[in-house]
Design an enzyme around this catalytic site. Structure first.
Site, mmCIF file in Angstrom:
data_model
loop_
_atom_site.group_PDB
_atom_site.id
_atom_site.type_symbol
_atom_site.label_atom_id
_atom_site.label_comp_id
_atom_site.label_asym_id
_atom_site.label_seq_id
_atom_site.Cartn_x
_atom_site.Cartn_y
_atom_site.Cartn_z
ATOM 1 N N CYS B 101 10.792 92.939 36.848
ATOM 2 C CA CYS B 101 9.383 92.554 36.953
ATOM 3 C C CYS B 101 8.539 93.805 37.064
ATOM 4 O O CYS B 101 8.721 94.602 37.977
ATOM 5 C CB CYS B 101 9.193 91.668 38.182
ATOM 6 S SG CYS B 101 7.460 91.299 38.513
ATOM 7 N N CYS B 105 1.109 91.610 35.872
ATOM 8 C CA CYS B 105 0.569 90.415 35.217
ATOM 9 C C CYS B 105 -0.377 89.628 36.112
ATOM 10 O O CYS B 105 -1.312 89.000 35.632
ATOM 11 C CB CYS B 105 1.690 89.479 34.785
ATOM 12 S SG CYS B 105 2.878 90.275 33.723
ATOM 13 N N THR B 192 3.730 90.116 44.650
ATOM 14 C CA THR B 192 4.342 90.966 43.641
ATOM 15 C C THR B 192 3.562 92.270 43.478
ATOM 16 O O THR B 192 2.377 92.249 43.163
ATOM 17 C CB THR B 192 4.360 90.202 42.309
ATOM 18 O OG1 THR B 192 5.106 89.015 42.501
ATOM 19 C CG2 THR B 192 4.993 91.036 41.214
ATOM 20 N N GLU B 258 8.269 92.642 46.094
ATOM 21 C CA GLU B 258 7.447 91.593 46.685
ATOM 22 C C GLU B 258 7.347 91.826 48.184
ATOM 23 O O GLU B 258 8.316 92.230 48.824
ATOM 24 C CB GLU B 258 7.991 90.210 46.330
ATOM 25 C CG GLU B 258 7.666 89.939 44.852
ATOM 26 C CD GLU B 258 8.272 88.684 44.262
ATOM 27 O OE1 GLU B 258 7.502 87.826 43.849
ATOM 28 O OE2 GLU B 258 9.501 88.588 44.227
ATOM 29 N N HIS B 293 -0.587 82.308 34.121
ATOM 30 C CA HIS B 293 0.542 82.970 34.759
ATOM 31 C C HIS B 293 1.869 82.322 34.384
ATOM 32 O O HIS B 293 2.885 82.999 34.272
ATOM 33 C CB HIS B 293 0.336 82.986 36.269
ATOM 34 C CG HIS B 293 1.128 84.056 36.947
ATOM 35 N ND1 HIS B 293 1.213 85.350 36.468
ATOM 36 C CD2 HIS B 293 1.889 84.042 38.075
ATOM 37 C CE1 HIS B 293 1.978 86.067 37.268
ATOM 38 N NE2 HIS B 293 2.415 85.304 38.233
ATOM 39 N N TYR B 297 5.348 84.135 32.023
ATOM 40 C CA TYR B 297 6.802 84.211 32.231
ATOM 41 C C TYR B 297 7.572 84.399 30.929
ATOM 42 O O TYR B 297 8.800 84.476 30.926
ATOM 43 C CB TYR B 297 7.291 83.004 33.047
ATOM 44 C CG TYR B 297 7.110 83.317 34.509
ATOM 45 C CD1 TYR B 297 5.851 83.254 35.091
ATOM 46 C CD2 TYR B 297 8.167 83.782 35.278
ATOM 47 C CE1 TYR B 297 5.661 83.614 36.407
ATOM 48 C CE2 TYR B 297 7.986 84.139 36.604
ATOM 49 C CZ TYR B 297 6.730 84.056 37.159
ATOM 50 O OH TYR B 297 6.551 84.435 38.456
ATOM 51 N N CYS B 299 7.666 87.025 29.743
ATOM 52 C CA CYS B 299 8.294 88.332 30.012
ATOM 53 C C CYS B 299 9.790 88.197 30.238
ATOM 54 O O CYS B 299 10.554 89.116 29.953
ATOM 55 C CB CYS B 299 7.664 88.984 31.229
ATOM 56 S SG CYS B 299 8.071 88.157 32.786
ATOM 57 N N GLU B 447 12.881 84.221 41.230
ATOM 58 C CA GLU B 447 11.447 84.250 40.944
ATOM 59 C C GLU B 447 11.131 83.427 39.700
ATOM 60 O O GLU B 447 10.041 82.877 39.573
ATOM 61 C CB GLU B 447 11.003 85.697 40.753
ATOM 62 C CG GLU B 447 9.502 85.857 40.589
ATOM 63 C CD GLU B 447 9.175 86.950 39.592
ATOM 64 O OE1 GLU B 447 9.813 88.013 39.658
ATOM 65 O OE2 GLU B 447 8.301 86.703 38.737
#
Lengths: 484, 484, 484, 484
Positions: B101, B105, B192, B258, B293, B297, B299, B447
């Site tokens: 991560c 974002c 995050t 996080e 959001h 994901y 990603c 996550e």
């Protein structure tokens, strides 16, 4: 080590002290494994197999026809389908009590497989293996020892067999034969509980060709046999056990253990050799052993019980236990978990007598059980993480929780239901982390894939057992097809 | 911190130094996060968002209509469907480059959501939020800052809303209002990249009732705002980063981050307030933010590319790359991974203009994308572990591999294909462990379940968007049903 | 048949009359297919492609650069990614309106594939195929004809190629060449909508070796070309259309159509030949055609919409529409259905220009879309049957419902919610039966498996496209592996 | 009907003649069901339960302790776990032999459930039900009759119970009581094999409140009792049985049967009443019956064997039997099929004695078995269709195959492997169609969902049985949580 009978878990732990094993861990020689905080939880898990025999003797002991006494069921050769089934019940219970791998099944499954295989080798070759094995089992039963079954070779290039490797040692093999016995060299990987065992039984890892006689060796050695080295496998989050707390580790008491064993010309005397070059029986041994052992994965349903309980508890703590989607996920977890259990138990109930008189579980269903185990724990784990919520992986450390600076803040802000202490919530989340990402995820997830053979090994065995010709005949009959 | 424009990843890292943030980790106050070996990999991942903008400006920058220059795409408000789609392409690429991560974002999605929501609040209430937000975005674009979006409250008892909690601070809320601004108290969980950010944008976590006006607050604070404390979340295997080696950590360069942020009467000045009590817009903000959001994901398909590559590489090293079942598993992993990508991209391509002129991705498909992300990485991970083999979790430590005593033994016995150095095999296995059990499994698995809303949140949103009445009409028409 | 432009669905139906096709069905030569009650629903479905062009011209027509007028989108060669995407939107809509296969995609996909392939053949060989094809497309656009794309050979023994078959006719091939054209022999199986078409475009079914030049033939024939025979495929429950009622048939209006076409020395004149022995282009043609056509399976999301609507409606009728498990199943159906849609649309949005200027959808995602189609409709269908309840398969016939003896009993006892007429319930159940077991299950389930290539064909194509080397490099970089 | 003992299947078929049942089918009163071509295959399937008892008496008969003779196992009350398990073995075998539902389980499961429930009612209320039931069972055993168990009410609005319906007849209930017995009215839906039975046992469909005493009625009636009407359920492709051929029907010999039974004041004499208003025992009866009956779905593993065999045979015919993906799909089908079998058998092996001495299978595992049955046959069916190929749903009719015009063309062009007659291929494809879309798909798919309770019913029962409190305690213990 003395052969005084081990009774309790505490006795067992004492029996492991002072053996002078050559064990390496995190780059160092371990002085006394029993006292090493990273190793100890794995010893505790194995110790539970002794305590359960005291607490629930019906479940965890059996009457040995060899010595005429009740012995730990892990050392017993099953003489009926019911006895095979009782193994499964005991395994689930131990999974429930430890939440991890308790490491004693490999030896049980090895004894049960070897009992019938040695009988059949002797029948063909007139060898004395069966009597030797029986004598060895009797000795182990009297002492109540832990037996590690050493089967999986390191294997090198998977596209080649033992004979094809650049380095002949990549499969354990006999390097020298004397009138007293044999010397072996090689390494066995992923050896569950080996350091916590008293004896090892070495077995070949796969079917062997006639030219691979030196690889077709079965025999027993004490764990401290000369020329034996252990290198401890590291596990996810293993060093949390070294941090001193009891929270972040998730399951402070219990863990599994797997290590690499290296034999450098270790000796097996004749009376402890149970196969020696009878290559055509290697496949039978592997198949019977994996049959028992794949069915042994019924233990994961006991571990699953813990994870289901943890997911239900965390839902309580969060105040969502009545939400329909929460209930539904618990049902799904249970459905999958019981499917594992049922497929394993059906294999056991359908055991058949071997020529030797011992019983062998149903191989097709044993493979079906194990194959379910390669899938369902991952989904059960995913659902447990779903119920846990994201805090499971974003939660600060126990040290922060104990700190004067941050402890009160965490206690305040990480509280869920007002009547549940924050620490209880954190503990439950760490348990779920332990089982789905941490130390015991090794046993619950990855080992569920590969232990007793990787998924494809089960598929090959299912293919062999599925009796396609008979099924085709059923279909042709109903389709009205008559062949000439 | 100076507002000199940050250009490279290296500039960015320098910009984080000396800020005096109050960050706790493993029970201690961190002196300088940038130099902390456990924290640094998360900074490296974020730095990659700067370097990519230099290496592939078409992909990772966009022309800002606000300041008339190209800016990092993470700071850009998308003004066309194509620009929304380009976000997704950039996200996949960064997933490929970091395997984890990269944390930037949330701010992008927050800006994109707030841009249209503030416009619509102003339209109704005559408030000045949109202009304030635009000014703030311009400032961030000029400085090229990282924005952390702080939405998820700690929530306490999940069966109760903000007003129903035993402790009112379990949702962030305004404690005091002055002529200059507002003071807030509460905590935001799972934040995050917050410590790696320059500014935070605080937002409400869910729809609010009229009586919950103090909870309907949106505003920006610098990360070092007075009254702000960070407590670092611990991750599976996090302390391997402290051990000094590069092997056991799996992915030595990159990780996610996080932390828990606690606000104790932190101040937001008027010009940085973008919502203040307009409770009826809380739901719109949450929905638009999560829409962006959840689609972000996508990603994970980039992270999935790494894991597929790792699985393919380990199959090569083992000599089984041509086995049909190995190929088939790689195909399955790819099929699932591309399904994630495609559902995310379709959501982006189907973006629609908002009243403000900015574009909003398709909400139904954004939820579908994220919902696939709650499932497929777990199966991709399972298949990666299948190809890895059991050694992934039984392999000794790097220290054992480097040791004179055990190193040669491990080099000999853990070699797979003869022409591949043992260390390469071990490195690849540790990478797979890192992504499926270890530090980056946090981002790739857990996550993926909970980020941007847990699975059930997507199901609720899909239910709201699925237009059941229209579908029933289609069916009735074809079934020949005419209703009176 | 006259080449007067067909405008409405009604025009289209008229255009099919009196053509004298040789069509066999249930053992008999069909006098006039248009009037055959078993065939007519398939004609109605195709007619809907004409009516939609009138009702929603933005959706179902496009401006042809060839003739400078708006033409039915099914006859249009897409010249931008947006135009490829619009095909998908149209296909979903027609799925919604017909609940079945509307049969006009194959021709569209064939034109789109051939347009670029003929360009590239000509480029290499100096052949005139592209201009011929364009002229043919213009003619078809002016007349607004239906084109059937005839690709799938009957194939004989699947372990052998065209040249290896015992009977050379098991793949369509040229039997004779004259100065005017070629004669072909063979059969094409599963020909969707062929009897409802005006023209057929014959194409090879797979990649061809240099020795298989006679099999590498592409050309157009009118459906009534001499030497052409059609044998109608039977479908589950097909004869319910002959029973006279409207209830038991489930979807009385619409169905799909597939038939076997047999060519016995049918002639293709030179000006309608678009490939003739350029074997090296057979693979390109098949790949581009299947790329378009696999993405065309996005239509099944429209059919899925109907089934979701039917499941929701039956839940209403039963009085259980608010039960959480019912809602959850509708959400799951929608999630899967939208995943199909999104993967197909992403493939379209990512279309790239070919050398010819036309656009070709993304092949990897097209295969991913189709592969999802081989799975999800089965699960959606299972869930629809779950909501339907057992009555769907135990319900008496319409004749019993209309009978004086049993009608009142059925009306009384099969009533569910008191305010919903029993007949409405029965109609909805029959629609679900139609789509999951009956006539339209053929298209929704089995054809979803095999149309445009069986599942394994997609897996092979995904394997070819998945760029494993690049992914391995990503993994090696993150694992810290440097190769010499 | 005479009570002369029925021995063979042929005897059984004769026993059904001339009974004057009021059976409606396709809008007409059936003159003699035995001779009706649509009904006959269902009679054949049931007849197989008689013939199997002759062919494999160990499997299909048991020694009745009531009459001291071997009786058909379907009429036997199991007095040991082993006897319960033998039921499952017999059921799988009959699934293999018929490829469909053989309809005799409901009666077996009803007798087994009632045997213990009547014992417990009597124990509490001093009623004479148990002795009556035993007498009735003895009579049935002597005559070797088929018993239909009539449980499922039509239920009306599912959001309301019996008392809440607009029409009180939507659940079967007592309308009048006399000194000789009771009169009942209502309807039972989906009555498996009812027309092929000699006697019916009526039972309540769900738990009942104290005010619903009239609905808590259990009793036996002959199938031709006055006031009884049967309306035959139509099945997918049912009328193919009327077409005269043997090919298109797929499985010409065997099918299932379900009908609606309507009772219009039918009479049950006192000596055949086994529950009469003891509402608190309705739930126990339903639970025990469904426990047996859900486990009875182990029969589907026998049907699955046929489908696996058909898939393997068609792969042979196509010449692809050695392709790895084909083998892999057969393995997957087998894995799922054996999982069904194993979960059912484990439930049987774990039967426990009831107070009455009869044995009751494990309820949790019975539900797990049935729940697997609601899923796996759909996936097995999908895979069978995958191996079948598209021709399964596009193949012309038998009439076309027999026709002089088209027969030779079809024989030539639909040939697959050169040495397999085309007709064999067509027959095998029709069998797969029969089992996945056609007549026997009703039993293999839809009934697998809903028979013995729809999926949600199993989930509720699993929830009740899963012992969450004990599991939570396991987790708390391992997490180190001590509650005050």
């Amino acid at each position: 080590m003395s052969e005084k009978r081990i009774v309790s878990g505490e006795d067992y732990i004492q029996s492991l002290r002072g053996r002078g094993l050559k064990v390496y861990l995190l780059g160092e020689l371990v002085v006394e494994p029993v006292d090493h905080p990273l190793i100890r939880p794995s010893i505790n898990a194995l110790a539970k197999t002794y305590d359960l025999a005291l607490e629930q003797p019906e479940l965890a002991t059996a009457l040995s026809p060899f010595i005429g006494e009740r012995v730990n069921r892990f050392l017993h050769v099953a003489m009926s389908a019911q006895e095979v089934a009782m193994q499964g019940e005991m395994q689930r219970r131990l999974g429930q009590l430890t939440g991890t791998c308790f490491q004693r099944c490999v030896g049980m499954d090895a004894f049960n497989a070897l009992y019938s295989v040695t009988y059949e080798i002797d029948e063909k070759h007139g060898t004395p293996y069966h009597a030797r094995l029986k004598a060895f089992i009797e000795r182990m039963q009297r002492a109540n020892y832990v037996i590690g079954g050493a089967m999986t070779d390191v294997k090198g290039d998977r596209s080649k067999g033992p004979a094809g490797q650049a380095d002949p040692d990549l499969f354990v093999h006999v390097t020298r034969r004397t009138s007293d016995g044999v010397y072996i060299r090689g390494a066995k990987a992923h050896q569950t509980g080996c350091i916590n065992s008293h004896w090892l039984v070495v077995m070949p890892t796969q079917r062997m060709g006639a030219e691979e006689a030196d690889y077709a060796i079965v025999g027993a050695l004490p764990v401290d046999a000369q020329g034996t080295t252990y290198i401890y496998g590291r596990q996810s989050c293993d060093t949390r056990s070294l941090e001193g707390g009891t929270l972040d580790v998730g399951n402070a008491q219990y863990s599994g253990q797997e290590a690499l064993i290296i034999f450098e010309d270790a000796f097996i005397p004749n009376e402890l050799i149970f196969m020696n070059g009878e290559t055509e029986f290697a496949a039978m041994l592997v198949e019977r052993f994996t049959s028992f052992h794949r069915r042994s994965y019924v233990c994961k349903s006991g571990v699953g019980d813990v994870l289901i309980g943890a997911a239900a508890a965390i839902a309580d703590y969060h105040g969502v236990e009545k939400a329909s989607h929460i209930r539904d996920k618990l049902v799904e977890m249970t459905h999958l978990n019981e499917t594992i259990y049922a497929t394993g138990m059906a294999s056991s109930y359908q055991s058949q007598a071997t020529k030797s008189g011992s019983y062998l579980c149903n191989d097709l269903l044993a493979n079906v059980c194990k194959h379910n185990v390669t899938r369902f724990p991952f989904e059960i784990g995913r659902l447990a993480q779903d119920l846990a919520g994201g805090l499971m992986v974003t939660m600060p450390s126990e040290a922060d929780f104990r700190s004067e600076d941050t402890g009160p803040l965490l206690d305040k802000y990480l509280k869920a239901r007002a009547d549940v202490p924050t620490e209880q919530r954190l503990r439950m989340l760490r348990l779920i982390e332990n089982m789905t990402l941490g130390r015991n995820a090794v046993g619950y997830l990855t080992e569920s894939l590969h232990g007793a053979g990787s998924p494809q090994a089960q598929r090959i065995q299912i293919y062999r057992q599925m009796n396609l010709e008979a099924k085709k005949q059923l279909a042709k009959r109903l389709a009205g097809i008559e062949e000439g």
